[in-house]
Enzyme design. Sequence first.
Site, PDB file in Angstrom:
ATOM      1  N   ARG A   1      89.946 -37.425  41.309  1.00 28.73           N
ATOM      2  CA  ARG A   1      88.723 -38.082  40.838  1.00 28.73           C
ATOM      3  C   ARG A   1      88.466 -37.825  39.353  1.00 28.73           C
ATOM      4  O   ARG A   1      87.998 -38.692  38.637  1.00 28.73           O
ATOM      5  CB  ARG A   1      87.528 -37.557  41.625  1.00 28.73           C
ATOM      6  CG  ARG A   1      87.577 -38.038  43.042  1.00 28.73           C
ATOM      7  CD  ARG A   1      86.639 -37.273  43.951  1.00 28.73           C
ATOM      8  NE  ARG A   1      86.539 -38.012  45.188  1.00 28.73           N
ATOM      9  CZ  ARG A   1      85.451 -38.642  45.605  1.00 28.73           C
ATOM     10  NH1 ARG A   1      84.335 -38.571  44.933  1.00 28.73           N
ATOM     11  NH2 ARG A   1      85.466 -39.334  46.722  1.00 28.73           N
TER      12      ARG A   1
ATOM     13  N   LYS B   1      95.810 -37.947  59.450  1.00 29.77           N
ATOM     14  CA  LYS B   1      95.062 -38.050  60.698  1.00 29.77           C
ATOM     15  C   LYS B   1      93.577 -37.800  60.439  1.00 29.77           C
ATOM     16  O   LYS B   1      93.272 -37.198  59.419  1.00 29.77           O
ATOM     17  CB  LYS B   1      95.623 -37.080  61.724  1.00 29.77           C
ATOM     18  CG  LYS B   1      95.329 -35.615  61.403  1.00 29.77           C
ATOM     19  CD  LYS B   1      95.292 -34.761  62.627  1.00 29.77           C
ATOM     20  CE  LYS B   1      94.158 -33.776  62.488  1.00 29.77           C
ATOM     21  NZ  LYS B   1      93.895 -32.930  63.585  1.00 29.77           N
TER      22      LYS B   1
ATOM     23  N   HIS C   1     101.652 -34.312  62.322  1.00 29.58           N
ATOM     24  CA  HIS C   1     102.606 -33.346  61.772  1.00 29.58           C
ATOM     25  C   HIS C   1     103.400 -32.629  62.867  1.00 29.58           C
ATOM     26  O   HIS C   1     104.440 -32.049  62.601  1.00 29.58           O
ATOM     27  CB  HIS C   1     101.922 -32.363  60.809  1.00 29.58           C
ATOM     28  CG  HIS C   1     101.147 -31.265  61.469  1.00 29.58           C
ATOM     29  ND1 HIS C   1      99.869 -31.441  61.934  1.00 29.58           N
ATOM     30  CD2 HIS C   1     101.467 -29.981  61.744  1.00 29.58           C
ATOM     31  CE1 HIS C   1      99.446 -30.298  62.459  1.00 29.58           C
ATOM     32  NE2 HIS C   1     100.383 -29.399  62.355  1.00 29.58           N
TER      33      HIS C   1
ATOM     34  N   LYS D   1     107.903 -31.125  63.445  1.00 38.90           N
ATOM     35  CA  LYS D   1     108.354 -29.775  63.809  1.00 38.90           C
ATOM     36  C   LYS D   1     109.714 -29.876  64.491  1.00 38.90           C
ATOM     37  O   LYS D   1     109.887 -30.654  65.434  1.00 38.90           O
ATOM     38  CB  LYS D   1     107.349 -29.115  64.775  1.00 38.90           C
ATOM     39  CG  LYS D   1     106.007 -28.760  64.120  1.00 38.90           C
ATOM     40  CD  LYS D   1     105.093 -28.077  65.133  1.00 38.90           C
ATOM     41  CE  LYS D   1     103.666 -27.949  64.626  1.00 38.90           C
ATOM     42  NZ  LYS D   1     103.404 -26.804  63.774  1.00 38.90           N
TER      43      LYS D   1
ATOM     44  N   GLU E   1      95.604 -20.800  70.115  1.00 38.00           N
ATOM     45  CA  GLU E   1      95.490 -20.278  68.754  1.00 38.00           C
ATOM     46  C   GLU E   1      94.595 -19.052  68.760  1.00 38.00           C
ATOM     47  O   GLU E   1      93.613 -19.005  69.514  1.00 38.00           O
ATOM     48  CB  GLU E   1      94.867 -21.325  67.824  1.00 38.00           C
ATOM     49  CG  GLU E   1      95.712 -22.564  67.648  1.00 38.00           C
ATOM     50  CD  GLU E   1      95.065 -23.563  66.689  1.00 38.00           C
ATOM     51  OE1 GLU E   1      94.664 -23.174  65.590  1.00 38.00           O
ATOM     52  OE2 GLU E   1      94.944 -24.727  67.073  1.00 38.00           O
TER      53      GLU E   1
ATOM     54  N   ASP F   1      90.853 -33.128  68.391  1.00 39.05           N
ATOM     55  CA  ASP F   1      91.557 -32.433  67.312  1.00 39.05           C
ATOM     56  C   ASP F   1      93.022 -32.178  67.676  1.00 39.05           C
ATOM     57  O   ASP F   1      93.925 -32.418  66.872  1.00 39.05           O
ATOM     58  CB  ASP F   1      90.840 -31.106  67.027  1.00 39.05           C
ATOM     59  CG  ASP F   1      91.408 -30.367  65.822  1.00 39.05           C
ATOM     60  OD1 ASP F   1      91.704 -31.048  64.813  1.00 39.05           O
ATOM     61  OD2 ASP F   1      91.540 -29.135  65.874  1.00 39.05           O
TER      62      ASP F   1
ATOM     63  N   HIS G   1      98.541 -34.457  68.878  1.00 42.03           N
ATOM     64  CA  HIS G   1      99.610 -33.443  68.836  1.00 42.03           C
ATOM     65  C   HIS G   1     100.165 -33.156  70.233  1.00 42.03           C
ATOM     66  O   HIS G   1     101.371 -33.102  70.436  1.00 42.03           O
ATOM     67  CB  HIS G   1      99.082 -32.119  68.260  1.00 42.03           C
ATOM     68  CG  HIS G   1      98.537 -32.224  66.865  1.00 42.03           C
ATOM     69  ND1 HIS G   1      98.986 -33.138  65.949  1.00 42.03           N
ATOM     70  CD2 HIS G   1      97.582 -31.503  66.225  1.00 42.03           C
ATOM     71  CE1 HIS G   1      98.336 -32.968  64.798  1.00 42.03           C
ATOM     72  NE2 HIS G   1      97.473 -31.989  64.952  1.00 42.03           N
TER      73      HIS G   1
ATOM     74  N   LYS H   1      91.017 -22.429  70.945  1.00 40.87           N
ATOM     75  CA  LYS H   1      90.911 -21.577  69.752  1.00 40.87           C
ATOM     76  C   LYS H   1      90.395 -20.216  70.219  1.00 40.87           C
ATOM     77  O   LYS H   1      89.755 -20.105  71.249  1.00 40.87           O
ATOM     78  CB  LYS H   1      89.939 -22.195  68.748  1.00 40.87           C
ATOM     79  CG  LYS H   1      90.452 -23.533  68.210  1.00 40.87           C
ATOM     80  CD  LYS H   1      90.175 -23.703  66.741  1.00 40.87           C
ATOM     81  CE  LYS H   1      90.657 -25.027  66.213  1.00 40.87           C
ATOM     82  NZ  LYS H   1      92.030 -25.030  65.675  1.00 40.87           N
TER      83      LYS H   1
HETATM   84  C1  BG6 Z   1      95.428 -29.569  63.026  1.00 40.09           C
HETATM   85  C2  BG6 Z   1      94.097 -29.259  63.640  1.00 40.09           C
HETATM   86  O1  BG6 Z   1      95.721 -30.940  63.101  1.00 40.09           O
HETATM   87  O2  BG6 Z   1      96.440 -28.847  63.717  1.00 40.09           O
HETATM   88  C3  BG6 Z   1      93.818 -27.766  63.614  1.00 40.09           C
HETATM   89  O3  BG6 Z   1      93.073 -29.947  62.922  1.00 40.09           O
HETATM   90  C4  BG6 Z   1      94.950 -27.026  64.279  1.00 40.09           C
HETATM   91  O4  BG6 Z   1      92.587 -27.461  64.257  1.00 40.09           O
HETATM   92  C5  BG6 Z   1      96.277 -27.451  63.673  1.00 40.09           C
HETATM   93  O5  BG6 Z   1      94.742 -25.628  64.073  1.00 40.09           O
HETATM   94  C6  BG6 Z   1      97.427 -26.833  64.421  1.00 40.09           C
HETATM   95  O6  BG6 Z   1      98.613 -27.091  63.722  1.00 40.09           O
HETATM   96  P1  BG6 Z   1      99.788 -26.048  63.748  1.00 40.09           P
HETATM   97  O7  BG6 Z   1     100.902 -26.714  63.000  1.00 40.09           O
HETATM   98  O8  BG6 Z   1      99.288 -24.802  63.076  1.00 40.09           O
HETATM   99  O9  BG6 Z   1     100.100 -25.797  65.188  1.00 40.09           O
END
Ligand code: BG6
Length: 500
Positions: free
Chosen positions: A47, A150, A180, A184, A218, A237, A242, A349
């Site tokens: 910006r 995303k 993402h 992996k 996590e 999320d 994922h 989490k």
């Molecule tokens: C993200 C989420 O897309 O993926 C996070 O927003 C999450 O909340 C993360 O912790 C997990 O990704 P990774 O690669 O650490 O397993």
Amino acid sequence: MKKIDPCTLVLFGASGNLSRIKLMPGLFKLHKLGRLSDGMKILSVGRGEMSRAAWHAEIKGMMDAKYRDGYDHEAFAQFLERNHYHANPPTNPDAFKKMAATLGDEKVFPQNLAYFLSVRPSDFAEVVEKLSGVGLLDESKYWRRVLVEKPFGTDLATAQDLQAKLTKHLKESQIYRIDHYLGKAAVQNAMLFRFTNSIFEAFWNKDYIDHVQITNNEILGVGERTTFYDATGALRDMFQSHLLQTLAMVSMEKPADLKPENVRAAKIKLLQSIRPIDAKNINKQAFRAQYAAGRVCVGDGHGENVPGYQDELKRDNMPPSNTETYAAVKLFIDNPRWQGVPFYVRTGKRMHEGNTAISIRFKKAPMMLTEHQHHNWLIVNIQPRECLKFEIESKVPSLDVKTRTMSIDLAQRVAGDDSVDSYETLLLNLMEGDPSQFLHIDEVEAQWKLVDPIVKAWAEDKGPVHQYRAGHRDPEESSIIFESQDQFWRYSIELGGDKH
Ligand code: BG6
């Protein structure tokens, strides 16, 4: 190694977190590995006004923070040669025209353009419209691709709305929707190990597999991201893309070959065959919970007291909410291979361990020496360790007839292997023009169709949400989703992880 056309990567949101932590360091790594095309340039878009020299100093700061043990300064000096900066103040109506003029300098910038939109999701459509308005998406002479971060919508309706806005200016083949997890190596292996070996196909079905668990646990909590997270929740999320993508990778039928269209077609077919959850079954098939204050493990066996989710909301002056930080869902795939096999997908989490895995439990053995004889398990561990692990019963060498569980551990990573971040893989795929590890709109839609009814039911249910202590295992009550009494959550990849 695929050939990459010379191109310019235009990075929107270049001074944001993702760019600092992943994208810029990742691009430097690709540069060092010789994977960027000669003449490839990076135009970072931010910006505020900034000189090229000041931007180079910023990039240096990013590398210093990322590569604390040092990095190759000669290679870094060459990398800087690729880097330019463009200010795009939101208040300037001519900002995109100026960008077109900058990019139009063919002596500096290769004309194949890859845009990486690391901006607020509410800005995706506007950026695309403006790029199109100044001719920067026109593919008559060169390719133009847009990578969208995303989330792609927050439900089916908003995803379709975004799609309609993007496809006014872009063809489907130009849109790269990122997840993402697909970058992996271990998630990619979840598909590849089945089809590049001959031994798996015979038992990869309902006749031999009792159930499958897809787990993302996590230790971290929501942290500073309360505003984003409270509007999102674990289901949207982690689960929506994922984990459903991970499920698709391990359960899809064999694609005809690895061409992007065939890989995606096989995944789309799988995702569309997951049975939607009926409103009346939601409480039997989906369970949610929220972490309360507790103590988590922070490495080296040390513990740390952490606040609960509600405390974090309060700290950030937000009202109490029912947003889930833990979700467990039971799914069925309606196709001949998987009919009747439950897939339990869970994410939480502030759990007792950080681990992402696909755990497959096989049916009872043809000979059970004791009632408690272990089932065979195959674990596809995604992180922190990438490995395949088979647990098998084997006779204890003794005078008695008894077996014990032994395991075969196939490390996916061996000493000397590249350590590649998923963003590095996906950035490269974008420049190569390989969309196989990006989501097709049909995948996104199938995923939202599964998630929307659960999100809706949970939003309407104002009752108190189940609380679990931070640092603990899955709430006992989550076992409501199991099909049979002898099923339970699988924990770590260590032997004994199948004990309650
Ligand atoms: C993200 C989420 O897309 O993926 C996070 O927003 C999450 O909340 C993360 O912790 C997990 O990704 P990774 O690669 O650490 O397993």
